[in-house]
Design a protein around this motif. Structure first.
Motif, short mmCIF file in Angstrom:
data_model
loop_
_atom_site.label_atom_id
_atom_site.label_comp_id
_atom_site.label_asym_id
_atom_site.label_seq_id
_atom_site.Cartn_x
_atom_site.Cartn_y
_atom_site.Cartn_z
N ALA A 46 0.83 -1.21 0.00
CA ALA A 46 0.00 0.00 0.00
C ALA A 46 0.86 1.25 0.00
O ALA A 46 0.55 2.23 -0.71
CB ALA A 46 -0.92 -0.01 1.23
N GLN A 47 1.94 1.25 0.76
CA GLN A 47 2.83 2.42 0.79
C GLN A 47 3.43 2.70 -0.58
O GLN A 47 3.46 3.84 -1.05
CB GLN A 47 3.95 2.20 1.81
N ARG A 50 0.65 3.82 -3.10
CA ARG A 50 0.21 5.18 -2.80
C ARG A 50 1.23 6.20 -3.28
O ARG A 50 0.88 7.27 -3.79
CB ARG A 50 -0.01 5.33 -1.29
N ASP A 51 2.51 5.87 -3.13
CA ASP A 51 3.56 6.80 -3.55
C ASP A 51 3.60 6.98 -5.07
O ASP A 51 4.18 7.95 -5.56
CB ASP A 51 4.93 6.33 -3.05
N LYS A 55 -4.86 5.21 -5.60
CA LYS A 55 -5.70 5.16 -4.42
C LYS A 55 -5.79 3.71 -3.96
O LYS A 55 -6.17 2.82 -4.73
CB LYS A 55 -7.10 5.70 -4.71
N VAL A 56 -5.44 3.48 -2.70
CA VAL A 56 -5.49 2.13 -2.16
C VAL A 56 -6.42 2.11 -0.95
O VAL A 56 -6.53 3.10 -0.21
CB VAL A 56 -4.09 1.62 -1.75
N LEU A 270 -0.45 5.58 6.47
CA LEU A 270 -1.46 5.42 5.42
C LEU A 270 -2.80 6.05 5.79
O LEU A 270 -3.65 6.24 4.92
CB LEU A 270 -1.66 3.93 5.14
N ALA A 273 -6.78 5.08 4.80
CA ALA A 273 -6.77 4.04 3.76
C ALA A 273 -6.84 2.65 4.38
O ALA A 273 -7.19 1.68 3.70
CB ALA A 273 -5.51 4.16 2.90
#
Length: 495
Positions: A46-47, A50-51, A55-56, A270, A273
């Motif tokens: 997820a990190q 997202r970077d 969208k997670v 996060l 999210a």
């Protein structure tokens, strides 16, 4: 409730909807990627995603993040009952700790000397070769009975690279430890001893390729270690840490304050999210997208899905696909999970000074191993653990916690009467009884590397697979992070 493929309505890029329930009953969201499981692999994926601007949404069944990373607060301080060890080669874990401001400290878990209790008798491994209880033959007689399984595993390991275990040229090695020992001419007595020290689920239940993958990867960490400092003992289970610092790290480090601080910090970064208490019950997908539905009726429609939960947990989720995959279904439903059950104790006074037996010991009985942990003074309170793995770990999982505590203390009292009244239970963790984990780590049965392990990480339509069980090169927490990075790269490449 399970839904058949006929109940799947394909709805283009948005994925699918479930018939029989009105759409307005759902609190529906959309995302680029829906991630199931907020352990290290799901959070790391997820990190990264997202970077990249995606969208997670991370859905976690439990009311806490971390998966098998868990720290319990006790009267003796925080105790890590799951993942805890950070090796010098754990680049992703170390980098994330540094970025999030988490301090790594040398692990203090040096074990006191080992003995063994086999067949109701105490055995000194140093004199085992001449012990009349030793029924092994020839060179086998010189092998420490505690280490028979590990010794055979190491002796015949043909792998040289960490990914060799997946190389088809080793396909004929996808066998059990019993089959290996029979092939190599070991005596029935040696095979019986190996049952109690097999580095897997059981002497029959784990592929040698799976065992050799971990041993080969572990060799990297060993090469990164300096020679152990003077005064450190050579322990049979690798629990003597080299505290000499290289680039500020001991050979094995822990996260100060508890390993759970790592997933908590990742989840905090996060923000919203991450959704805890969201049990996924169905994944309905096509080649263009998917809808992930939770038990509370909420759903997430996404272009991609990442399953970052153990396969035995994923097997309880209804997967509806417009293109089925027999290989993935076989992996999800057939891959076994090993269990580790550990009881964390305080020894008020070192009872081994009274009975004259080794502080730590292995047994062919139901409690597996007792680890006495050096307090570096020899006097006063010590920490200890009862560690049940392999057959002992699988058997103990049938008992509820209260029963286990009484049973283990009674068994210790039988084996070591001097321990009576000197042991206090701090906490107990049995991962097989955790419905959100169903074991402490993946295994592969003999034949399963050949039947599905080489391809099980391939995406199934828009679903990608992460988690420690999808390891390829690493192990432990680093394997989880490795898998999160891998699926993130896969999805970016498809987006």
């Amino acid at each position: 409730m399970r839904f058949s493929r006929r109940q799947l309505i394909v709805s283009g890029a948005a994925g699918a909807a479930v018939m029989g329930l009105p759409k307005m009953a759902f609190a529906s969201e959309t995302a680029d990627v829906a991630i199931i499981g907020a352990g290290l692999s799901g959070l790391h994926a997820a990190q990264i995603l997202r970077d990249t601007g995606m969208k997670v949404i991370v859905l976690e069944t439990a009311n806490q993040v971390g998966g098998r990373v868990r720290t319990v607060k006790t009267g003796e301080g925080p105790i890590d009952v799951g993942a805890s060890q950070v090796g010098r080669s754990y680049a992703r874990v170390i980098d994330t700790c540094n970025r999030l401001g988490l301090q790594l400290v040398p692990e203090d878990r040096d074990l006191l000397g080992f003995g063994a209790n086999f067949g109701g008798a105490w055995v000194d491994p140093k004199t085992w070769e001449s012990n009349p209880l030793n029924k092994t033959v020839g060179d086998e007689r010189r092998i420490n009975p505690i280490l028979m399984g590990q010794s055979v595993t190491a002796k015949f390991n043909p792998l040289r690279e960490v990914d060799d275990w997946l190389n088809p040229r080793f396909a004929d090695q996808d066998i059990s430890l019993r089959q290996l020992m029979q092939r190599e001419g070991y005596s029935p007595a040696a095979i019986e001893l190996a049952r109690y020290s097999v580095p897997g689920m059981s002497i029959d239940g784990t592929s040698m390729l799976r065992m050799w993958q971990e041993e080969t990867r572990g060799g990297i960490d060993k090469r990164l270690q300096q020679t152990q400092a003077a005064g450190h003992r050579d322990h049979p289970f690798g629990e003597a840490n080299d505290h000499n610092l290289i680039d500020g790290l001991a050979s094995v480090s822990n996260i100060k304050g508890g390993t759970e601080r790592l997933p908590l910090a990742m989840a905090a970064e996060l923000g919203d999210a991450v959704r805890v208490g969201r049990k996924v019950v169905q994944i309905a997908m096509t080649g263009k997208g998917a809808t992930v539905t939770c038990a509370d009726g909420s759903s997430v429609s996404a272009r991609f899905v990442i399953s970052a939960v153990p396969f035995p947990v994923l097997a309880k989720i209804d997967i509806v696909a417009s293109a089925d995959s027999a290989l993935h279904r076989a992996a999800i439903t057939q891959m076994p999970y090993a269990n580790t059950a550990r009881m964390y104790l305080t020894v008020d006074r070192p009872f081994w000074k009274d009975d004259g037996l080794p502080a730590s010991f292995s047994t062919d009985g139901p409690i597996g191993m007792f680890w006495g942990i050096d307090n570096h003074t020899g006097e006063g309170a010590h920490r200890a653990m009862v560690v049940m793995v392999g057959e002992a770990g699988q058997a103990i999982a049938s008992r509820p916690r209260a029963e286990v505590e009484a049973f283990v203390l009674a068994e210790l009292a039988r084996l070591r009467p001097a321990s009576v009244g000197r042991l206090r239970v701090n906490t107990y963790q049995d991962w097989a009884r955790d419905p959100n984990q169903m074991g402490c780590g993946f295994s592969l049965a003999p034949g399963q590397v050949n039947s599905f392990a080489r391809k099980m990480n391939d995406p199934w339509q828009v679903m990608h697979f992460a988690g420690e069980h999808t390891r390829r090169l690493d192990f432990g927490m680093e394997a989880a992070m490795e898998s999160g990075e891998r699926v993130a790269i896969e999805i970016v490449g498809r987006a």
